[in-house]
Design an enzyme around this catalytic site. Structure first.
Site: not given
Ligand code: PLP
Length: 757
Positions: A164, A194, A215, A343
């Protein structure tokens, strides 16, 4: 209104979340207003609702290539991750061999939801396996040798399809081979959040057991997601209840979310739907954005290899600028981007880039621009234009050297405070004589100082340290080459040959900066070489010298006194130095210390005496030297160097409790302004942010770096002041600092520009 301001928001943070596309939103709305049945009801409304759900599942299976595997709808990927992990671990528990060292493996660059959930369920289910992170190389690729060695002992392995933060994708078929060659039975979860809409998936052709999706990362609303479960992979419901989803995931289904997903799936599955750009087009968009970044910031460094990254993510760093600074800049230019996601208390840095072994500065300066397949050429063009505007604004405020600035640069005059962590560097500029002096230069901002001097065409008169610092190396050596008229100086940078100035019936060494005098007073104590520098000017009416600012290094710090437990320290000498300085500058002079651990910017002896009894007793001569020495030693023994990474230069006698300030919103501010016509409204963002767009009401710009200069010039403490910034955080800090110094009518716009339009 500026041209930049009239541009609409440019949203480049799709990896965080996406807007719901109008067609998807319309479908969701229909299920809320018209087709609102409960899929579990057996009447017609229920059947209609169930059809929407069944359609969504069928299309999801097509999009994922899930074969005989199942798709279960969830609230999002975090729930899907729990589902996969609980299912795998609960089953693995029954297969654990006594005496064997079991492990759980996850990729070092995984989203935090994965390792945190592994830790949680490992504990709750009393698996007590060792949790190991799989290293990645500098390209972000998982270490396959590590996996080959470790996977035989693993109960579960969690990897991700696309990262991500960087967009780096893993070669899933290579991973599949390595994992299965060394452990045919280990449960494998792949976070595919992603990847959806950016790479094609064919999950049934892999041995992946669980794959969570979300989603809201692909234009559907928040609160809907799904998880793929391989045929015959063990399954334990994460949520029990009314038996929805065939008992696998209870709870009334999120029909609006499912209806929106249906629309998104149609867009993915259709060959002639124009809503989503194809991969080739996405690559062009990335190339165009990268080119704009290179043009705007020629020194830009990309933090990942484009070759193994999906085209929708660009992660980069601009040398000399922190993530926070770039975020503020882009936000001011109406471009929404994201910084490194983790952070810490002091700096924002990215654990993903750290895991890739990138240099610390790149991790601390990381900026992520991400977009989705619904990106359009017009949006990319607007983004590129915004990037160029942003860079021009930086040049205008002399943070970069722009040889041909679009607009004239503002002349810098007076005092500027730079902060790195809890340490301060002071730059004093006399614009008339075009000269400057730097006090306590920090290495981290050497380039910024040099750029600023060149850009403003200033002559550097001196670079002086107030003492030999124990916590950092001075940047004096790097800056002296900026001095044109080089003189012989002592170990702290003070010229060996200089005039003197009379203060309090004593002569002290002095150098002239324009019409001001910088006077040196030896104030040993914190270290034996400690000096205080007093910037003063001729008072035309009285003929006396008046003190503008006092740079006392680590002697009088905000909320504390400099520590005196170094080898060259002497509490006894500090006692006399405090009394000497107090007698020269008085209690109301502005004290500019070498440290500002609590965002207070500056202080006065009077303000310190309000909270520092020890200082009060020394100034009022109410304490014997021996008693001071004893009390000071007791205080210093509280300094805990282990806390944080910084050597604390003073023991705190006060927890620096913050003063209350007035919180305004746009409405209460309008009301206050209609009742008072002497309110001063100040935008306290940096000049480049201000230049990119500001409210007409806030027609005065005093950036935080210039707050001390503003205080020096505005000694009327009853004038009503209202501060604004981007989010309300900087304005709150500055308002509190002013209130502590006795400004008794200070407020700020809570929520900043972000929440007050
Ligand atoms: N995994 C990845 C790679 C993500 O980018 C995210 C969202 O930030 C998540 C998991 C978590 O997803 P959700 O917001 O649908 O719980």
């Amino acid at each position: 209104m500026t041209a930049q301001n009239s541009l609409n928001q440019i949203y480049l943070d799709a990896n965080a979340t996406t807007p719901v596309l109008p067609k998807a939103a319309a479908a969701a709305l229909t299920t809320m207003e018209t087709l609102f049945g409960n899929p579990s009801s057996s009447h017609i409304s229920g059947l209609q609702a169930k059809q929407i759900m069944d359609n969504a599942r069928e299309k999801a299976q097509q999009v994922l290539g899930s074969g005989n595997g199942s798709v279960i709808f969830t609230s999002g990927a975090t729930e899907g991750i729990q589902t996969g992990i609980i299912s795998a671990l609960y089953n693995a528990k029954s297969q654990m061999e006594a005496g064997k060292k079991h492990t759980l493996l996850y990729g070092a660059t995984e989203h935090k939801a994965v390792p945190e959930s592994l830790k949680h369920w490992n504990k709750i289910l009393e698996i007590n396996a060792e949790i190991k992170s799989i290293p990645v190389n500098s390209d972000g690729d998982l270490d396959l040798d590590f996996i080959a060695n470790e996977v035989p002992n693993a109960l579960m392995i969690c990897t991700m399809a696309v990262n991500n933060e960087t967009g780096v994708y893993q070669d899933l078929s290579r991973l599949d081979q390595v994992i299965r060659k060394h452990n045919a039975n280990v449960y494998w979860m792949v976070d595919c959040v992603q990847a959806l809409g950016k790479t094609s998936l064919s999950l049934a052709t892999t041995s992946i057991d669980y794959a969570p999706f979300s989603g809201h990362k692909l234009y559907a609303p928040k609160g809907i997601g799904f998880v793929y479960i391989r045929e015959n992979a063990p399954f334990t419901p994460f949520i029990a209840g009314g038996g929805q989803e065939g008992g696998l995931r209870s709870g009334t289904e999120n029909l609006p979310g499912l209806a929106a997903l249906n629309v998104i799936f149609d867009m993915l599955l259709s060959n002639d739907d124009e809503s989503f750009a194809d991969v080739e087009e996405l690559h062009k968009f990335r190339a165009q954005l990268a080119a704009a970044l290179k043009q705007a910031f020629p020194e830009v460094v990309f933090n990942h290899n484009f070759k193994n990254s999906v085209p929708t993510t660009l992660n980069f760093a601009i040398p000399g600028f922190s993530s926070k600074e770039m975020m503020d800049l882009f936000d001011a230019a109406n471009i929404r981007v994201s910084s490194g996601s983790a952070c810490s208390s002091k700096v924002t840095r990215s654990f993903v880039l750290d895991a890739m072994g990138l240099p610390q500065w790149q991790s601390e300066s990381a900026i992520r621009m991400s977009f989705g397949p619904a990106m359009t050429q017009a949006q990319v063009d607007a983004a590129c234009e915004g990037i160029i505007f942003s860079a021009q604004a930086l040049g205008q405020s002399c943070l970069t050297l722009d040889e041909n600035p679009v607009n004239p640069r503002a002349e810098l005059n007076g005092l500027v405070q730079f902060k790195v962590g809890g340490s301060c560097t002071w730059l004093y500029v006399d614009q008339v004589s075009k000269s400057a002096v730097i006090i306590d230069p920090l290495v981290e901002i050497t380039d910024r100082l040099a750029t600023m001097l060149n850009c403003q065409k200033l002559t550097l008169t001196a670079v002086i340290d107030t003492h030999g610092h124990a916590d950092h190396i001075s940047a004096r050596e790097q800056l002296v080459n900026q001095i044109t008229n080089v003189q012989k100086v002592d170990a702290l940078g003070w010229p060996l040959e200089c005039d003197s100035q009379r203060l309090n019936n004593q002569h002290y060494p002095m150098i002239q900066i324009g019409e001001k005098y910088l006077v040196k007073v030896a104030t040993p104590g914190h270290t034996d070489d400690s000096i205080s520098l007093i910037l003063c000017s001729d008072n035309q009416s009285s003929g006396e010298l008046t003190t503008d600012y006092v740079f006392c290094g680590d002697m009088i710090l905000m909320g504390s006194l400099g520590r005196t437990n170094f080898d060259t320290s002497s509490a006894e000498k500090m006692y006399h130095s405090i009394q000497l300085l107090g007698s020269i500058v008085g209690n109301e002079s502005l004290i500019c210390a070498s440290h500002d651990y609590h965002n207070e910017f500056l202080t006065t002896i009077a303000a310190e005496m309000d909270r520092n009894t020890l200082l009060t007793q020394v100034i009022n001569n109410e304490l014997k030297v021996t008693e001071f020495v004893m009390q000071k030693a007791a205080l210093d023994s509280n300094i805990n160097d282990e806390v944080g990474t910084e050597i604390m230069c003073g023991a705190f006698v006060d927890s620096c409790s913050k003063k209350q300030v007035i919180d305004y919103n746009s409405q209460t501010l309008s009301e206050a302004m209609s009742q008072s016509n002497d309110m001063t409204l100040i935008d306290i963002r940096e000049p480049h942010e201000y230049a990119l767009g500001h409210s007409q009401q806030f027609d005065l710009n005093v950036p935080l770096t210039r707050l001390v200069d503003f205080i020096g010039a505005h000694r009327d403490k009853s004038e009503p002041l209202v501060l604004v910034c981007r989010s309300g955080s900087r304005s709150h800090i500055a308002a509190q600092a002013l209130a502590r110094l006795g400004y008794n009518n200070v407020g700020h716009l809570k929520g900043g520009y972000a929440l007050n339009h």
